[in-house]
Write a protein that holds these residues in place. Sequence first.
Motif, PDB file in Angstrom:
ATOM      1  N   GLY A  82       1.880  13.817  -9.909  1.00  0.00           N
ATOM      2  CA  GLY A  82       2.961  14.682 -10.382  1.00  0.00           C
ATOM      3  C   GLY A  82       2.913  14.856 -11.893  1.00  0.00           C
ATOM      4  O   GLY A  82       3.159  15.950 -12.413  1.00  0.00           O
ATOM      5  N   LEU A  83       2.581  13.774 -12.612  1.00  0.00           N
ATOM      6  CA  LEU A  83       2.434  13.870 -14.065  1.00  0.00           C
ATOM      7  C   LEU A  83       1.318  14.844 -14.439  1.00  0.00           C
ATOM      8  O   LEU A  83       1.464  15.649 -15.365  1.00  0.00           O
ATOM      9  CB  LEU A  83       2.128  12.486 -14.658  1.00  0.00           C
ATOM     10  CG  LEU A  83       3.300  11.530 -14.781  1.00  0.00           C
ATOM     11  CD1 LEU A  83       2.805  10.133 -15.107  1.00  0.00           C
ATOM     12  CD2 LEU A  83       4.259  12.023 -15.845  1.00  0.00           C
ATOM     13  N   GLN A  84       0.203  14.766 -13.721  1.00  0.00           N
ATOM     14  CA  GLN A  84      -0.900  15.691 -13.980  1.00  0.00           C
ATOM     15  C   GLN A  84      -0.445  17.132 -13.781  1.00  0.00           C
ATOM     16  O   GLN A  84      -0.765  18.017 -14.583  1.00  0.00           O
ATOM     17  CB  GLN A  84      -2.084  15.381 -13.059  1.00  0.00           C
ATOM     18  CG  GLN A  84      -2.742  14.056 -13.347  1.00  0.00           C
ATOM     19  CD  GLN A  84      -3.761  13.676 -12.284  1.00  0.00           C
ATOM     20  OE1 GLN A  84      -3.706  14.130 -11.148  1.00  0.00           O
ATOM     21  NE2 GLN A  84      -4.706  12.822 -12.666  1.00  0.00           N
ATOM     22  N   LEU A  88       0.833  -1.207   0.000  1.00  0.00           N
ATOM     23  CA  LEU A  88       0.000   0.000   0.000  1.00  0.00           C
ATOM     24  C   LEU A  88       0.867   1.256   0.000  1.00  0.00           C
ATOM     25  O   LEU A  88       0.566   2.227  -0.709  1.00  0.00           O
ATOM     26  CB  LEU A  88      -0.953  -0.010   1.198  1.00  0.00           C
ATOM     27  CG  LEU A  88      -2.086  -1.030   1.101  1.00  0.00           C
ATOM     28  CD1 LEU A  88      -2.851  -1.110   2.413  1.00  0.00           C
ATOM     29  CD2 LEU A  88      -3.029  -0.684  -0.054  1.00  0.00           C
ATOM     30  N   LYS A  89       1.946   1.230   0.756  1.00  0.00           N
ATOM     31  CA  LYS A  89       2.867   2.367   0.797  1.00  0.00           C
ATOM     32  C   LYS A  89       3.473   2.606  -0.591  1.00  0.00           C
ATOM     33  O   LYS A  89       3.551   3.741  -1.073  1.00  0.00           O
ATOM     34  CB  LYS A  89       3.966   2.097   1.831  1.00  0.00           C
ATOM     35  CG  LYS A  89       4.951   3.213   1.998  1.00  0.00           C
ATOM     36  CD  LYS A  89       5.973   2.864   3.084  1.00  0.00           C
ATOM     37  CE  LYS A  89       7.010   3.952   3.235  1.00  0.00           C
ATOM     38  NZ  LYS A  89       8.007   3.603   4.252  1.00  0.00           N
ATOM     39  N   GLU A 112       1.033   6.490  -6.880  1.00  0.00           N
ATOM     40  CA  GLU A 112      -0.096   7.412  -7.055  1.00  0.00           C
ATOM     41  C   GLU A 112       0.415   8.857  -7.034  1.00  0.00           C
ATOM     42  O   GLU A 112      -0.028   9.700  -7.838  1.00  0.00           O
ATOM     43  CB  GLU A 112      -1.113   7.196  -5.937  1.00  0.00           C
ATOM     44  CG  GLU A 112      -2.325   8.097  -6.010  1.00  0.00           C
ATOM     45  CD  GLU A 112      -3.273   7.889  -4.841  1.00  0.00           C
ATOM     46  OE1 GLU A 112      -4.466   8.211  -5.002  1.00  0.00           O
ATOM     47  OE2 GLU A 112      -2.828   7.406  -3.773  1.00  0.00           O
ATOM     48  N   GLY A 113       1.351   9.146  -6.155  1.00  0.00           N
ATOM     49  CA  GLY A 113       1.956  10.475  -6.103  1.00  0.00           C
ATOM     50  C   GLY A 113       2.690  10.813  -7.394  1.00  0.00           C
ATOM     51  O   GLY A 113       2.645  11.957  -7.870  1.00  0.00           O
ATOM     52  N   GLN A 114       3.362   9.815  -7.970  1.00  0.00           N
ATOM     53  CA  GLN A 114       4.039  10.044  -9.246  1.00  0.00           C
ATOM     54  C   GLN A 114       3.026  10.402 -10.336  1.00  0.00           C
ATOM     55  O   GLN A 114       3.282  11.287 -11.159  1.00  0.00           O
ATOM     56  CB  GLN A 114       4.821   8.791  -9.676  1.00  0.00           C
ATOM     57  CG  GLN A 114       6.069   8.525  -8.877  1.00  0.00           C
ATOM     58  CD  GLN A 114       6.757   7.260  -9.350  1.00  0.00           C
ATOM     59  OE1 GLN A 114       6.226   6.170  -9.228  1.00  0.00           O
ATOM     60  NE2 GLN A 114       7.952   7.427  -9.907  1.00  0.00           N
ATOM     61  N   ALA A 118       7.907   1.705 -12.074  1.00  0.00           N
ATOM     62  CA  ALA A 118       7.474   1.453 -10.698  1.00  0.00           C
ATOM     63  C   ALA A 118       6.295   0.480 -10.678  1.00  0.00           C
ATOM     64  O   ALA A 118       6.255  -0.447  -9.861  1.00  0.00           O
ATOM     65  CB  ALA A 118       7.096   2.768 -10.013  1.00  0.00           C
ATOM     66  N   LEU A 119       5.340   0.654 -11.586  1.00  0.00           N
ATOM     67  CA  LEU A 119       4.202  -0.264 -11.656  1.00  0.00           C
ATOM     68  C   LEU A 119       4.638  -1.657 -12.100  1.00  0.00           C
ATOM     69  O   LEU A 119       4.152  -2.666 -11.575  1.00  0.00           O
ATOM     70  CB  LEU A 119       3.133   0.276 -12.613  1.00  0.00           C
ATOM     71  CG  LEU A 119       2.170   1.280 -12.020  1.00  0.00           C
ATOM     72  CD1 LEU A 119       1.294   1.891 -13.111  1.00  0.00           C
ATOM     73  CD2 LEU A 119       1.316   0.634 -10.944  1.00  0.00           C
ATOM     74  N   GLN A 120       5.549  -1.725 -13.058  1.00  0.00           N
ATOM     75  CA  GLN A 120       6.044  -3.028 -13.513  1.00  0.00           C
ATOM     76  C   GLN A 120       6.759  -3.763 -12.382  1.00  0.00           C
ATOM     77  O   GLN A 120       6.588  -4.972 -12.209  1.00  0.00           O
ATOM     78  CB  GLN A 120       6.974  -2.867 -14.713  1.00  0.00           C
ATOM     79  CG  GLN A 120       6.260  -2.491 -15.979  1.00  0.00           C
ATOM     80  CD  GLN A 120       7.222  -2.155 -17.111  1.00  0.00           C
ATOM     81  OE1 GLN A 120       8.389  -1.815 -16.884  1.00  0.00           O
ATOM     82  NE2 GLN A 120       6.730  -2.235 -18.340  1.00  0.00           N
ATOM     83  N   SER A 121       7.549  -3.046 -11.627  1.00  0.00           N
ATOM     84  CA  SER A 121       8.258  -3.645 -10.503  1.00  0.00           C
ATOM     85  C   SER A 121       7.267  -4.171  -9.459  1.00  0.00           C
ATOM     86  O   SER A 121       7.430  -5.279  -8.925  1.00  0.00           O
ATOM     87  CB  SER A 121       9.195  -2.615  -9.884  1.00  0.00           C
ATOM     88  OG  SER A 121       9.833  -3.139  -8.759  1.00  0.00           O
TER      89      SER A 121
END
Length: 122
Positions: free
Chosen positions: A53-55, A41-42, A48-50, A77-80
């Motif tokens: 940041g893109l937005q 979750l962390k 989610e913060g990344q 990060a999602l792939q990992s």
Amino acid sequence: MTTTEAAGAATSDAPSASPTPVTTDHDRGVHGYHKQKDEHLKRLRRIEGQIRGLQRLVDEDVYCIDILTQVSASTKALQSFALQLLEEHLRHCVADAAVKGGEEIDAKVEEATKAIARLLRT
């Protein structure tokens, strides 16, 4: 040999009417990621913060290449995260199915194979 020993010997050699089904954590609704749930979750909140940041980068009209660099970081990060979750699935859910054997293991291997194929398409 006593009567009790003879009775025990007779029953231990006799085939059982039906094998006792194996109950695993997975049967109780415990998934492979359960022990690392807080860490996951962390990590997802950081991802989610990344994305937020893109937005912000788009909203602020930041240079395209800089945004693409951040997209790449978010994707990695999602792939990992996905690979770690897949490993936990194999170690827990597929391993539980292997203990049970039969059609259950075949179904779990097929399920994992399809998940890997989806990950490779991204």
